[in-house]
Design an enzyme around this catalytic site. Structure first.
Site, PDB file in Angstrom:
ATOM      1  N   LYS A  44     -24.835  24.604 -31.796  1.00 43.05           N
ATOM      2  CA  LYS A  44     -25.392  25.790 -31.380  1.00 43.05           C
ATOM      3  C   LYS A  44     -24.472  26.467 -30.293  1.00 43.05           C
ATOM      4  CE  LYS A  44     -29.364  23.921 -30.161  1.00 43.05           C
ATOM      5  NZ  LYS A  44     -30.046  22.884 -31.061  1.00 43.05           N
ATOM      6  N   HIS A  80     -26.459  22.817 -21.947  1.00 36.47           N
ATOM      7  CA  HIS A  80     -27.461  22.262 -22.764  1.00 36.47           C
ATOM      8  C   HIS A  80     -27.742  20.824 -22.248  1.00 36.47           C
ATOM      9  CE1 HIS A  80     -29.336  23.347 -26.684  1.00 36.47           C
ATOM     10  NE2 HIS A  80     -29.580  21.859 -26.690  1.00 36.47           N
ATOM     11  N   ASP A 127     -29.845  24.528 -38.287  1.00 30.47           N
ATOM     12  CA  ASP A 127     -30.342  23.519 -37.091  1.00 30.47           C
ATOM     13  C   ASP A 127     -31.847  24.122 -36.873  1.00 30.47           C
ATOM     14  OD1 ASP A 127     -29.918  21.584 -34.910  1.00 30.47           O
ATOM     15  OD2 ASP A 127     -30.383  23.315 -33.695  1.00 30.47           O
ATOM     16  N   SER A 160     -26.453  18.932 -33.548  1.00 33.75           N
ATOM     17  CA  SER A 160     -27.580  20.077 -33.328  1.00 33.75           C
ATOM     18  C   SER A 160     -27.074  20.792 -32.115  1.00 33.75           C
ATOM     19  CB  SER A 160     -28.782  19.334 -33.066  1.00 33.75           C
ATOM     20  OG  SER A 160     -29.829  20.116 -32.412  1.00 33.75           O
TER      21      SER A 160
HETATM   22  N1  URA Z   1     -31.337  19.357 -28.042  1.00 37.94           N
HETATM   23  C1  URA Z   1     -30.990  19.864 -29.251  1.00 37.94           C
HETATM   24  O1  URA Z   1     -30.674  21.210 -29.343  1.00 37.94           O
HETATM   25  N2  URA Z   1     -30.666  19.090 -30.237  1.00 37.94           N
HETATM   26  C2  URA Z   1     -31.318  17.789 -30.266  1.00 37.94           C
HETATM   27  O2  URA Z   1     -31.169  17.259 -31.257  1.00 37.94           O
HETATM   28  C3  URA Z   1     -31.634  17.270 -28.958  1.00 37.94           C
HETATM   29  C4  URA Z   1     -31.903  18.031 -27.872  1.00 37.94           C
END
Ligand code: URA
Length: 438
Positions: free
Chosen positions: A187, A82, A161, A183
């Protein structure tokens, strides 16, 4: 418990308990808290911050707002990657098929564009027919069968989220370390990943511009990973100039395809292989990141990653003919150039301005649920450090509307700085946390 009391408590700088945070998130998920109250809470968090305990509580509450996927029956570690958000950051589109082609299952919940940065889901949705709205069962099945699936948040997976993300996007509350960490990590936790690579972007085109803040975010996410027993590595990388040359959804997809064909910009290829190497090592597939990078370079050269990408797109409903002939992807009607005002070296390409200009053109959103124009964006013709002559083309602006084009051009004023002396080369990587044993 009353929402108003919790907003006031945070506004006044007090700490919230895990129960209070869990209450806010679960009630918001059930639509029992209106957007205006949640926006006020987010703004209070933006200014007052969350401590380590509050950040972990928020992460857990967001992850638990939907189902938690369990891949333990797969018998191998599932990987995920990510980015904290950048301009022109299409690394996931290259890294995910590379890692999957190396035999490590990739199960990714990705986001849409946020603020002035792009999102993987928007980029993938520029392929006609592609769907990231997968039922959880289908997501698991695809990871099992193909080693690769990418889905968006749904009502079933981290729905809280999804709702918060959309609200932060349009309320000026993105740039907060705890909100970003919670956030992202929620995930990753919900998607069942055991090995997680986080690309923390730092610079003008990132949410965090300052070195201390970027490293703090990187450390916060590693700490959360430790607390929940996941293997996590954060790599802090440069985001002062856009990554690669293309910014905008279909334009970035085309560039990612070029990288997968071995014909793309060097920085995107380098970063995809570098980060992918860490992920292979984290997942236990290779002994160290360097060995992982060698494996991935081979899979890029022999076309295996491109084949994996095509299989992935097909399995999620996308029209694969667009990948074979990228001219079939959405294309803008107007292409306007920006030219160099003088000769010299390019010292700066302000990534934030490029990101905002792309959003103005329609590549991102200014209000919740705004429709995206997949075809628009900006393609740079040079990178920082290049020598340019007066009137050389610096960038191509792809637009569909004269008015938006003019606003984007206004935003781009002052984006490119040219000077006589060559600039110091910009590093691409600032640090790795925790330091990885080679
Ligand atoms: N990516 C995400 O999933 N959340 C954020 O807050 C910033 C980047």
């Amino acid at each position: 418990m009353r929402v108003l009391d919790l907003i006031i408590k945070k506004r006044d700088g007090e700490n919230l308990t895990a129960e209070e945070i869990e209450f806010l998130i679960s009630e918001f998920t059930r639509d029992n808290i209106p957007d205006y109250q949640m926006s006020a809470f987010l703004m209070a968090v933006y200014f007052q911050g969350l401590n380590a305990k509050e950040t972990t509580a928020l992460t857990t509450a967001l992850a638990k707002s939907g189902e938690m996927i369990d891949f333990s029956s797969l018998g191998s570690v599932v990987a995920d990657k990510h980015s904290s958000g950048g301009v022109g950051d299409k690394v996931t589109l290259v890294l995910a098929p590379l890692v999957a082609a190396a035999g490590v299952p990739m199960a990714k919940i990705a986001g849409r564009g946020l603020g002035f940065t792009g999102g993987t889901i928007d980029k993938l949705e520029s392929i006609p027919g592609f769907s990231a709205r997968l039922p959880v069962e289908k997501f698991m099945e695809l990871v099992r069968e193909n080693n690769l699936a990418i889905m968006a948040q749904t009502e079933r997976l981290t729905p809280a989220d999804g709702k918060l993300y959309a609200l932060r996007d349009v309320t000026g509350t993105v740039e907060n370390i705890s909100l970003i960490a919670a956030s992202i990590m929620s995930k990753k936790i919900a998607a069942g990943a055991g090995a997680i690579l986080l690309d923390v972007k730092m610079g003008k085109g990132a949410f965090l511009q300052n070195r201390d803040e970027a490293f703090h975010l990187a450390e916060t996410m590693v700490r959360i990973g430790k607390e929940i027993d996941r293997r996590v590595v954060s790599v802090v990388t440069d985001m002062n100039q856009p990554l690669g040359l293309a910014v905008g959804n279909a334009l970035e997809l085309k560039e990612a395809l070029a990288v997968l064909r071995g014909e793309g910009p060097a920085d995107v290829e380098y970063l995809s292989i570098l980060l992918g190497g860490y992920l292979l090592a984290l997942a236990g597939k290779v002994r160290n990141p360097e060995e992982g990078q060698e494996v991935l370079s081979r899979l890029l050269k022999n076309g295996a990653a491109l084949e994996k990408f095509k299989q992935f797109v097909h399995s999620q409903g996308g029209d694969v003919s667009c990948l074979e002939d990228p001219a079939l992807l959405p294309e803008a009607k107007i292409i306007k150039t920006i030219k160099a005002s003088k000769s010299g070296y390019l010292h700066e390409i302000d990534a934030r301005k490029v990101g905002i200009a792309a959003t103005i053109l329609g590549a991102g959103r200014f209000v919740k649920n705004q429709a995206i124009d997949f075809s628009v964006g900006i393609v740079l013709n040079h990178k920082i450090g290049d020598m340019v002559s007066e009137d050389d083309i610096l960038a191509y602006i792809h637009a569909n509307n004269e008015e938006l084009l003019n606003s984007a051009l206004n935003e781009l004023a002052g984006t490119f700085t040219i000077a006589e002396e060559a600039p110091e080369p910009l590093p691409l990587v600032y640090g790795v946390i925790p330091p990885f044993p080679s």
